[in-house]
Design a protein around this motif. Structure first.
Motif, PDB file in Angstrom:
ATOM      1  N   LEU A 130       0.822  -1.206   0.000  1.00 15.35           N
ATOM      2  CA  LEU A 130       0.000   0.000   0.000  1.00 15.35           C
ATOM      3  C   LEU A 130       0.863   1.266   0.000  1.00 15.35           C
ATOM      4  CD1 LEU A 130      -2.712  -1.107   2.582  1.00 15.35           C
ATOM      5  CD2 LEU A 130      -3.191  -0.339   0.237  1.00 15.35           C
ATOM      6  N   LEU A 131       1.898   1.283   0.838  1.00 11.51           N
ATOM      7  CA  LEU A 131       2.768   2.455   0.915  1.00 11.51           C
ATOM      8  C   LEU A 131       3.513   2.669  -0.401  1.00 11.51           C
ATOM      9  CD1 LEU A 131       4.187   1.903   4.524  1.00 11.51           C
ATOM     10  CD2 LEU A 131       2.551   3.673   3.815  1.00 11.51           C
ATOM     11  N   GLY A 137       1.921   7.262  -6.696  1.00  8.76           N
ATOM     12  CA  GLY A 137       0.801   8.094  -7.124  1.00  8.76           C
ATOM     13  C   GLY A 137      -0.525   7.384  -7.212  1.00  8.76           C
ATOM     14  N   GLU A 138      -0.619   6.184  -6.632  1.00 10.87           N
ATOM     15  CA  GLU A 138      -1.869   5.426  -6.640  1.00 10.87           C
ATOM     16  C   GLU A 138      -2.252   5.072  -5.197  1.00 10.87           C
ATOM     17  OE1 GLU A 138      -2.062   2.156  -9.455  1.00 10.87           O
ATOM     18  OE2 GLU A 138      -0.419   3.034 -10.602  1.00 10.87           O
ATOM     19  N   ALA A 149      -0.977  -9.952  -5.425  1.00 10.46           N
ATOM     20  CA  ALA A 149       0.467  -9.677  -5.410  1.00 10.46           C
ATOM     21  C   ALA A 149       1.166 -10.542  -4.372  1.00 10.46           C
ATOM     22  CB  ALA A 149       0.715  -8.196  -5.132  1.00 10.46           C
ATOM     23  N   TYR A 150       0.544 -10.713  -3.213  1.00  9.64           N
ATOM     24  CA  TYR A 150       1.129 -11.559  -2.162  1.00  9.64           C
ATOM     25  C   TYR A 150       1.203 -13.007  -2.634  1.00  9.64           C
ATOM     26  CZ  TYR A 150       1.545 -14.163   2.222  1.00  9.64           C
ATOM     27  OH  TYR A 150       1.950 -15.023   3.219  1.00  9.64           O
ATOM     28  N   GLY A 166       9.148  -1.879  -7.381  1.00  6.89           N
ATOM     29  CA  GLY A 166       9.079  -2.638  -8.625  1.00  6.89           C
ATOM     30  C   GLY A 166       7.824  -3.480  -8.695  1.00  6.89           C
ATOM     31  N   LEU A 167       7.485  -4.127  -7.587  1.00  7.15           N
ATOM     32  CA  LEU A 167       6.286  -4.968  -7.530  1.00  7.15           C
ATOM     33  C   LEU A 167       5.026  -4.121  -7.717  1.00  7.15           C
ATOM     34  CD1 LEU A 167       5.668  -8.037  -6.786  1.00  7.15           C
ATOM     35  CD2 LEU A 167       5.056  -7.138  -4.534  1.00  7.15           C
ATOM     36  N   ALA A 168       5.007  -2.948  -7.107  1.00  7.10           N
ATOM     37  CA  ALA A 168       3.810  -2.107  -7.127  1.00  7.10           C
ATOM     38  C   ALA A 168       3.551  -1.478  -8.495  1.00  7.10           C
ATOM     39  CB  ALA A 168       3.937  -1.010  -6.069  1.00  7.10           C
ATOM     40  N   LYS A 169       4.529  -1.482  -9.363  1.00 12.81           N
ATOM     41  CA  LYS A 169       4.331  -0.952 -10.712  1.00 12.81           C
ATOM     42  C   LYS A 169       3.539  -1.912 -11.587  1.00 12.81           C
ATOM     43  CE  LYS A 169       8.560   1.862 -10.730  1.00 12.81           C
ATOM     44  NZ  LYS A 169       9.932   2.014 -11.290  1.00 12.81           N
TER      45      LYS A 169
END
Length: 383
Positions: A130-131, A137-138, A149-150, A166-169
């Protein structure tokens, strides 16, 4: 997917955990009957059947929350319970950050746990994901995406900032896993989060989000040979884990506690301020309650200031240490009221004076917090 105690969200509300902790300090939860526990907490602890004492159906709640462990034939309170039982010592941010860093997949409160396994930390993963998304920007993230994702990344939760960025992209998806979803909604009680039935929103400035990320780490150490002593071990690390958290949020909350009406700027007061500055909760509240009238002084700010859309704050009518409540629909807005900035500062100052006069660090529970707010409101009306 990780296991959690499904359908028990109301028992994981911070104020309710404090009540259970107070009961556990004075009574043996393992042998407690339903009546005294219901009277002490206001929670239903169903079924209302003597053949089903609370421990039979709720021991996993007590143990997952790290309030007690079954040692011998009694439910022994943990260090977490000892601290929660003291008003104003632990904030909701303290507890739920700790919970996210300590909760494992599998958790020692579930039979799948074994000391030989290398644990994963799904709620720490959720918080870091989340962070990272917020920094990119999301700030609004679907719970199914967190779970996906987990599940697919293989991360254990303790990876570094660059790995998460990288994962959050990437885009992720999953089915609806109720136990995982409810556990994420529970940590939605953190002051800078808000949740719906399907999404979580982060309300932090990027620098604060990155500082918090760097201070979060999985609570590890040499595991005990049995699950109950492992619960006691982890709970005993609460104070050291919380001491390492960077949760001042100085970029998110520009004014200090004194400017909001408090006089000391304690950790408890700062948690209260961050929650009341949560932009997502503010928007959700006014979307549902499009008032322009101050609940405290009854001034219609739109009439006095017609050029302004709304000159109102949100005030949280719960103990100062508490976050907003969560249920299956997400963040509960019923503990919030709209107040003008002047009244808001005055209420906070009244709280400070009242607590000092009663030699308290915080209100005992939601009922006392509401009563003191109403007392201040009455004094203002009759002045």
């Amino acid at each position: 997917m990780w296991r959690f105690d499904q359908g028990r969200i109301e028992y994981f509300q911070f104020d309710e955990l404090r009540k259970i902790a107070k009961f556990a300090i004075a009574n043996d939860l393992k042998s407690a009957s339903r009546g005294p526990l219901v009277s002490a907490t206001g929670l239903p602890f169903l079924p209302a059947n003597a053949a089903y004492p609370p421990w039979r159906n709720y021991s996993r709640v007590f143990r997952t929350a790290m309030l007690v462990a079954k040692i011998g034939n009694v439910a022994r309170p943990t260090r977490v319970a000892e601290l929660l039982a003291q008003d104003g010592v632990v904030t909701s941010d303290d507890y739920f950050h700790f919970f996210a860093q300590a909760f494992t997949d599998p958790a020692p409160s579930f039979q799948e746990w074994a000391p030989s396994q290398s644990p994963r930390f799904p709620l720490l993963f959720a918080l870091k994901f989340l962070l990272a998304r917020s920094v990119l920007g999301e700030p609004v993230v679907a719970i199914r995406e967190i779970v996906g994702a987990y599940s697919k990344s293989g991360f254990d939760g303790d990876e570094d900032q660059s790995a998460y960025l990288g994962l959050a992209k990437k885009q992720w998806s999953s089915g609806d896993h109720r136990q995982a979803r409810e556990s994420i909604q529970i940590i939605g009680q953190l002051s800078y989060l808000s949740a719906s039935s399907s999404e979580v929103t982060v309300s932090l400035e990027d620098d604060d989000a990155l500082d918090l990320f760097e201070s979060l780490q999985a609570i590890r150490g040499k595991q005990k040979g049995d699950s109950e002593h492992e619960i006691m071990r982890i709970a005993g690390l609460f104070e050291s884990a919380v001491a390492g958290l960077d949760i001042d949020f100085s970029k998110t909350v520009f004014d200090d506690a004194v400017e909001t009406g408090f006089t000391e700027g304690t950790r408890v007061e700062k948690t209260h301020i961050v929650l009341e500055r949560n932009s997502a909760i503010r928007k959700a509240f006014f979307d549902k309650n499009p008032t322009t009238t101050c609940d405290f002084c009854a001034r219609d700010t739109n009439s006095e200031f017609p050029w302004s859309d709304r000159v109102l704050d949100i005030h949280h009518v719960l103990p100062l240490c508490s976050g907003t409540r969560s249920d299956r629909s997400g963040t509960v807005l019923g503990d919030l009221v709209a107040v003008c900035p002047t009244c808001h500062r005055a209420v906070h100052r009244f709280y400070t004076q009242w607590l000092k006069a009663h030699s308290k660090k915080d209100f005992a529970d939601a009922a006392e917090a509401r009563a003191v707010y109403d007392e201040a409101k009455s004094k203002r009306k009759n002045a």
